[in-house]
Write a protein that holds these residues in place. Structure first.
Motif, short mmCIF file in Angstrom:
data_model
loop_
_atom_site.label_atom_id
_atom_site.label_comp_id
_atom_site.label_asym_id
_atom_site.label_seq_id
_atom_site.Cartn_x
_atom_site.Cartn_y
_atom_site.Cartn_z
N SER A 1 17.37 -11.48 6.78
CA SER A 1 17.29 -11.04 5.38
C SER A 1 17.85 -12.10 4.45
O SER A 1 18.85 -12.72 4.72
CB SER A 1 18.08 -9.74 5.21
OG SER A 1 18.17 -9.42 3.84
N VAL B 1 18.19 -11.09 1.17
CA VAL B 1 18.47 -10.22 0.03
C VAL B 1 19.92 -10.44 -0.41
O VAL B 1 20.84 -10.36 0.40
CB VAL B 1 18.24 -8.74 0.41
CG1 VAL B 1 18.59 -7.84 -0.75
CG2 VAL B 1 16.80 -8.52 0.84
N GLN C 1 10.45 -6.30 1.52
CA GLN C 1 10.00 -7.65 1.19
C GLN C 1 9.07 -8.17 2.28
O GLN C 1 8.06 -8.81 1.99
CB GLN C 1 11.17 -8.60 0.97
CG GLN C 1 10.75 -9.99 0.53
CD GLN C 1 10.00 -10.00 -0.80
OE1 GLN C 1 10.50 -9.52 -1.80
NE2 GLN C 1 8.78 -10.54 -0.81
N GLU C 2 9.39 -7.89 3.53
CA GLU C 2 8.50 -8.27 4.63
C GLU C 2 7.13 -7.60 4.49
O GLU C 2 6.10 -8.22 4.68
CB GLU C 2 9.11 -7.89 5.98
CG GLU C 2 10.29 -8.73 6.38
CD GLU C 2 10.88 -8.30 7.72
OE1 GLU C 2 10.36 -7.36 8.36
OE2 GLU C 2 11.87 -8.92 8.14
N ASP D 1 5.21 -9.20 1.55
CA ASP D 1 4.61 -10.47 1.95
C ASP D 1 3.36 -10.24 2.80
O ASP D 1 2.32 -10.88 2.60
CB ASP D 1 5.62 -11.32 2.73
CG ASP D 1 6.73 -11.88 1.86
OD1 ASP D 1 6.57 -11.93 0.62
OD2 ASP D 1 7.77 -12.26 2.43
N ALA E 1 6.40 -3.54 -4.26
CA ALA E 1 7.23 -4.34 -5.17
C ALA E 1 8.02 -3.45 -6.12
O ALA E 1 9.21 -3.69 -6.37
CB ALA E 1 6.35 -5.32 -5.94
N ILE F 1 10.95 -1.94 -4.33
CA ILE F 1 12.03 -2.92 -4.21
C ILE F 1 12.85 -2.95 -5.50
O ILE F 1 14.08 -2.92 -5.47
CB ILE F 1 11.47 -4.33 -3.89
CG1 ILE F 1 10.90 -4.37 -2.46
CG2 ILE F 1 12.54 -5.41 -4.07
CD1 ILE F 1 10.11 -5.64 -2.14
N PRO G 1 11.69 -8.14 -6.27
CA PRO G 1 10.55 -8.45 -5.41
C PRO G 1 10.09 -9.88 -5.60
O PRO G 1 9.94 -10.35 -6.72
CB PRO G 1 9.47 -7.46 -5.85
CG PRO G 1 9.89 -6.97 -7.19
CD PRO G 1 11.37 -7.14 -7.29
N ALA G 2 9.89 -10.58 -4.49
CA ALA G 2 9.44 -11.96 -4.53
C ALA G 2 7.95 -11.99 -4.21
O ALA G 2 7.54 -11.55 -3.13
CB ALA G 2 10.23 -12.80 -3.53
N ARG H 1 8.37 -17.61 3.81
CA ARG H 1 9.01 -16.48 4.50
C ARG H 1 8.19 -15.92 5.65
O ARG H 1 8.73 -15.29 6.54
CB ARG H 1 9.28 -15.34 3.50
CG ARG H 1 10.40 -15.58 2.53
CD ARG H 1 10.68 -14.36 1.68
NE ARG H 1 9.52 -13.91 0.93
CZ ARG H 1 9.17 -14.36 -0.28
NH1 ARG H 1 9.89 -15.30 -0.86
NH2 ARG H 1 8.10 -13.89 -0.88
#
Length: 191
Positions: free
Chosen positions: A8, A10, A33-34, A37, A80, A83, A90-91, A100
């Motif tokens: 992580s 985060v 986040q995983e 992505d 997102a 998150i 959120p990325a 990532r």
């Protein structure tokens, strides 16, 4: 799609939803986040297939893929937003996604419909497995997130079924059975 879990990245959250511990929120944000992505990658991969599919089954596959793209984009947006609701950030930048991700880029370019569907069978297989793991991992800390992931899995599994229906013979045998990588799956599907 993502077969492994990564460490992580985060940061400490400044807030989270009422009634949720910071540590649980941080863990769930990392899981989400995983998934974000993977969903963003899937949407791009599906669009790539839409643009690069050829052959006798072109129109059927070309038109089947676009609704999947739109649905996956909506899943990514919901992920997102969850998150953010949990206090995370959120990325979603392309470079961040690439740095990532734990899986290789989609490996089929311009090819016939059956080859792309064979490769997508492997893509969906990995994605659905990872989503199911995320469902299990969020059961205790965040049933709200788990519910969202269950709904997404329902759609993803249906899309996987749509793909597999093209690869299955009348006896129920998948032409891609046993394939774990896109190119071998594409070759098996063509046979």
């Amino acid at each position: 799609m993502p077969p492994t879990t990564r460490k992580s990245n985060v940061k400490t959250l400044k807030f989270t939803v009422p009634g949720m511990a910071q540590a649980d929120a941080k863990s769930v944000v990392a899981i989400l986040q995983e998934r974000l992505d993977a969903l963003n990658d899937l949407a791009l991969t599906l669009k790539h297939v839409h643009w690069n599919v050829v052959g006798p089954n072109f129109i059927g596959v070309h038109t089947m893929i676009d609704p999947q793209v739109e649905a996956v984009r909506l899943m990514a947006d919901a992920t997102a937003e969850r998150i953010a609701a949990l206090g995370g950030s959120p990325a979603g930048t392309p470079g961040g996604l690439v740095s990532r991700r734990t899986w290789d880029d989609y490996s089929i370019d311009r090819a016939d419909a059956i080859a792309h569907l064979g490769a997508l069978d492997v893509v969906y297989d990995g994605l659905v497995k990872a989503h199911r793991k995320a469902i299990a991992d969020t059961e205790e800390p965040d049933p709200v997130t788990q519910d969202m992931l269950i709904g997404q899995s329902h759609q993803l599994e249906q899309f996987h079924w749509f793909v597999r229906a093209h690869l299955e013979n009348s006896s129920g045998v998948l032409s891609t059975a046993g394939a774990v990588a896109e190119k071998p799956a594409a070759r098996r599907a063509r046979r």
